[in-house]
Every structure is written in structure tokens, then in C-alpha cells.
Write an enzyme that holds these catalytic residues in place. Sequence first.
Site, PDB file in Angstrom:
ATOM      1  N   GLU A 284      -6.224  -3.846   2.646  1.00 33.41           N
ATOM      2  CA  GLU A 284      -6.372  -3.475   1.241  1.00 33.41           C
ATOM      3  C   GLU A 284      -6.186  -1.972   1.045  1.00 33.41           C
ATOM      4  OE1 GLU A 284      -6.531  -5.270  -1.408  1.00 33.41           O
ATOM      5  OE2 GLU A 284      -6.531  -7.164  -0.319  1.00 33.41           O
TER       6      GLU A 284
ATOM      7  N   GLN B  60      -0.984   1.483  -3.473  1.00 32.57           N
ATOM      8  CA  GLN B  60       0.177   2.359  -3.699  1.00 32.57           C
ATOM      9  C   GLN B  60       1.282   2.160  -2.665  1.00 32.57           C
ATOM     10  OE1 GLN B  60       0.068   4.198  -6.421  1.00 32.57           O
ATOM     11  NE2 GLN B  60      -2.089   3.885  -6.898  1.00 32.57           N
ATOM     12  N   THR B  61       1.295   1.020  -1.989  1.00 32.27           N
ATOM     13  CA  THR B  61       2.278   0.788  -0.916  1.00 32.27           C
ATOM     14  C   THR B  61       2.833  -0.626  -1.020  1.00 32.27           C
ATOM     15  OG1 THR B  61       1.063   2.286   0.559  1.00 32.27           O
ATOM     16  CG2 THR B  61       2.622   0.776   1.590  1.00 32.27           C
TER      17      THR B  61
ATOM     18  N   LEU C 273       2.880   7.204   4.612  1.00 29.91           N
ATOM     19  CA  LEU C 273       2.331   6.332   3.575  1.00 29.91           C
ATOM     20  C   LEU C 273       1.945   7.094   2.306  1.00 29.91           C
ATOM     21  CD1 LEU C 273       0.031   3.662   5.291  1.00 29.91           C
ATOM     22  CD2 LEU C 273       2.067   3.280   3.911  1.00 29.91           C
ATOM     23  N   GLY C 274       1.710   8.403   2.435  1.00 24.64           N
ATOM     24  CA  GLY C 274       1.307   9.176   1.275  1.00 24.64           C
ATOM     25  C   GLY C 274      -0.138   8.920   0.875  1.00 24.64           C
TER      26      GLY C 274
ATOM     27  N   TYR D 240     -12.494  -3.035  -7.137  1.00 25.90           N
ATOM     28  CA  TYR D 240     -11.450  -3.984  -6.742  1.00 25.90           C
ATOM     29  C   TYR D 240     -11.485  -4.265  -5.247  1.00 25.90           C
ATOM     30  CZ  TYR D 240      -7.051  -5.163  -4.613  1.00 25.90           C
ATOM     31  OH  TYR D 240      -6.112  -5.723  -3.783  1.00 25.90           O
TER      32      TYR D 240
ATOM     33  N   ASP E  90      -6.468  -6.404  -9.667  1.00 29.46           N
ATOM     34  CA  ASP E  90      -5.536  -5.344  -9.270  1.00 29.46           C
ATOM     35  C   ASP E  90      -4.399  -5.299 -10.293  1.00 29.46           C
ATOM     36  OD1 ASP E  90      -3.997  -7.580  -8.703  1.00 29.46           O
ATOM     37  OD2 ASP E  90      -3.325  -6.842  -6.741  1.00 29.46           O
TER      38      ASP E  90
ATOM     39  N   CYS F 177       5.068 -13.454 -12.081  1.00 28.46           N
ATOM     40  CA  CYS F 177       4.758 -12.713 -13.307  1.00 28.46           C
ATOM     41  C   CYS F 177       4.992 -11.227 -13.066  1.00 28.46           C
ATOM     42  CB  CYS F 177       3.309 -12.990 -13.717  1.00 28.46           C
ATOM     43  SG  CYS F 177       2.908 -12.500 -15.418  1.00 28.46           S
TER      44      CYS F 177
ATOM     45  N   CYS G 248       9.216 -17.081 -15.961  1.00 29.13           N
ATOM     46  CA  CYS G 248       8.257 -17.895 -16.723  1.00 29.13           C
ATOM     47  C   CYS G 248       8.408 -19.389 -16.462  1.00 29.13           C
ATOM     48  CB  CYS G 248       8.404 -17.611 -18.208  1.00 29.13           C
ATOM     49  SG  CYS G 248       7.927 -15.914 -18.667  1.00 29.13           S
TER      50      CYS G 248
ATOM     51  N   CYS H 144       6.414 -20.525 -13.504  1.00 27.76           N
ATOM     52  CA  CYS H 144       4.999 -20.144 -13.492  1.00 27.76           C
ATOM     53  C   CYS H 144       4.100 -21.356 -13.705  1.00 27.76           C
ATOM     54  CB  CYS H 144       4.734 -19.117 -14.584  1.00 27.76           C
ATOM     55  SG  CYS H 144       3.002 -18.584 -14.655  1.00 27.76           S
TER      56      CYS H 144
ATOM     57  N   CYS I 201       0.149 -19.743 -21.289  1.00 23.61           N
ATOM     58  CA  CYS I 201       0.484 -18.334 -21.509  1.00 23.61           C
ATOM     59  C   CYS I 201       0.722 -18.039 -22.988  1.00 23.61           C
ATOM     60  CB  CYS I 201       1.711 -17.959 -20.684  1.00 23.61           C
ATOM     61  SG  CYS I 201       2.123 -16.209 -20.794  1.00 23.61           S
TER      62      CYS I 201
END
Length: 348
Positions: free
Chosen positions: A32, A37-38, A75-76, A115, A133, A194, A201, A204, A210
Site C-alpha cells: 500500500e 502515487q505509483t 519511486l519519488g 485509507y 482511494d 470505471c 460502462c 461494468c 449507476c
Amino acid sequence: MDFVGLIDWYEVAHRELPWRETQDPYRIWLSEVILQQTRVAQGWAYYTRFVDRFPTVRELAAAEEDEVLKLWQGLGYYSRARNLHAAAKQVEERYGGLFPTTYEEVRGLRGVGDYTAAAIVSFAVDAPYAVVDGNVYRVLSRVLDVETPIDSTAGKREFTVAAEDLLAEYLALPGNRGAGIYNQAMMELGALVCTPRGAQCEACPLRGNCLARQHATVEERPVKRGKTTQKPRYFNYLHIVDRFGRTVIRRRDGEDIWRGLYEFPLIETSVEAEFETLAIPVSGWVWEGAVRMPKHVLSHRVIHATFHRLTVADLSRMVLPEGWMVVPTEKLGEYAVARLTELYLERA
């Protein structure tokens, strides 16, 4: 909502990922943190690297920060790596090296937010906490056709309540499969179907529920308030080498970006500067040229960097500013550096 259809879809369509094959909270936490951001394709290799080097949280806690940062290189968002290391030490000190599985204990670890804590405890022990998330925000914003911006305080509250209500509704069903698989299904739906653009759609499992699809607002959801202003910064690096194959580096400290990483001596200016205007803190150098890098975009900053190559006779005979280190040029690869410096070294 068609919970049965969602879980059935997930069972068939989900990606097989190594962190889904375990209920070890340590490895779930590791994945996690890495995946923040990856992209999964990039994060997978780093996850494997960390698990191979640190199979348990105790081994991660015992590592030197430099080694953790070096494994993280590329990875930053390096605060994630520092928090990862600090949290491992907390697990060792507070829980004897056994990774906790209650929400409150996990949430109390360094760098762990709502999260991440919900993801760890729901995936590891099916604790009834909803995971929200970016993918889940998008799914909920469309299924419920929510106009409230997801990056506002009101929006975060509204989406959290909606996620918790839906999870509770699912868990009240006879034969439910638990919070972990439900959360995974919602996240995977946002990742595979999504999607931000070109949502599939017709594929889904929640298309019948929806509201955004019914109202033709799918491409307008989720709503965001606006982009963050990116501040320009101008970095002038001094790549100083001598005839004995040595170079100078320094370790970044303070609260600025890339704290704890290594770099060449840096002179930051308020605007783009020519080399002749820089106040070089050493003497006896010869300027060999410069490499101007493409702009390096971070979340809140745009870095405009130029690397100047200087040669001197003998670094060991020079008085260098505090914090500067002389190292063999061939050993530069052993030090954790920011992606910007890594890109320069690849060119140089």
C-alpha cells in the site's frame, strides 16, 4: 447496489498481484505504501525488491535509512520511504516486531492515514472498514452521481460516509464474503473499468445502478476544485571531479524535498542563472561544460536544473564546505539520489 454482481465480476476479472496472495499485514502495508502515487507495473518490482531484502518488519526496522532510500530510489515522494522505515521501528518497539491488525494500532503508525489503515486491516483480517482511494472515489462519484468535489473537506466526508454505508449494507447480506474482497472489488473496478477517461460502462457490473450513466454525467465525475499551482525552482548543480577519479556529493537535510538523499553541491537561484553569475564556494576549478535538464515536474514544484561539470587537481588537498563528501566516482551508484540526478548520471 448489485453487490453479488460486483463480487462475481471481481472473481473473474481481477489482476493476480503478489500482495493479494497474502494476509500478512506487513506485506499488505508494504504494498500500500509503495503503490501510493505509483503505477502497479512499476510498484510490483519495488515490492518484490523490498520483500526479498526485508522479508519481515523486524529486518526493515533494523536497516540503515540510506539502504532503505537506495532501494526506494526512482519511486519519488521519498517521505514515504522515511515514514516506512520509521513505522517499522515503531512496530518493533511497540509490538515486538509483530505487525498490528487493529485499525487504531495501525492508524497510529508513522505515515499511515485512514485509507491505508482501512486497507491493511480489511485485507488482512476482514475488519469492517471501508477503503476509499482514488479509484473508489471515482466509482462512488459516478454510481451515486455526486457533484461535491472529492478534494474538498465536505467531499471527503460525504464519500467516506457513503463508502461506510455501502460496506455495512454489503456485510448485512447473508453469505457475504467479507470486507476485504468487497474493498478489493471496488478498487479494482475503478482501476480496470470505471477509469478516468473512456470508462467501459457496458462491462461494468454496476451499470444498472449507476446514476451518472443514467444522467449522462460519467465524464464529468468526479468533480475536483482545481489544479495545484506548481512553483518553479532553479537548481544549479556542481559536478566536481578530480584527476584521481573522485567527486563531491552532499546529503540533503532540513524539511525540503528529497531529504536524506544525496546530490552534487547545489546553488539554488530565484531565476535561471548563467554559470558566470554563480558564487562557487571552492577555487581552482576549470569549467568543462554544462548539461541543462528537461524540466522536472513534481506535485507542487517544477525544477529547472543545470549540472555544471568542474574539474580540479586534487580534492583531498582542498578545504571544502561543511557537509561535502569526497567519494570515488565509481561508487556514486551506491548512494540514493533523486530521479533528477539519476537521469543526469545516465546522460553523463
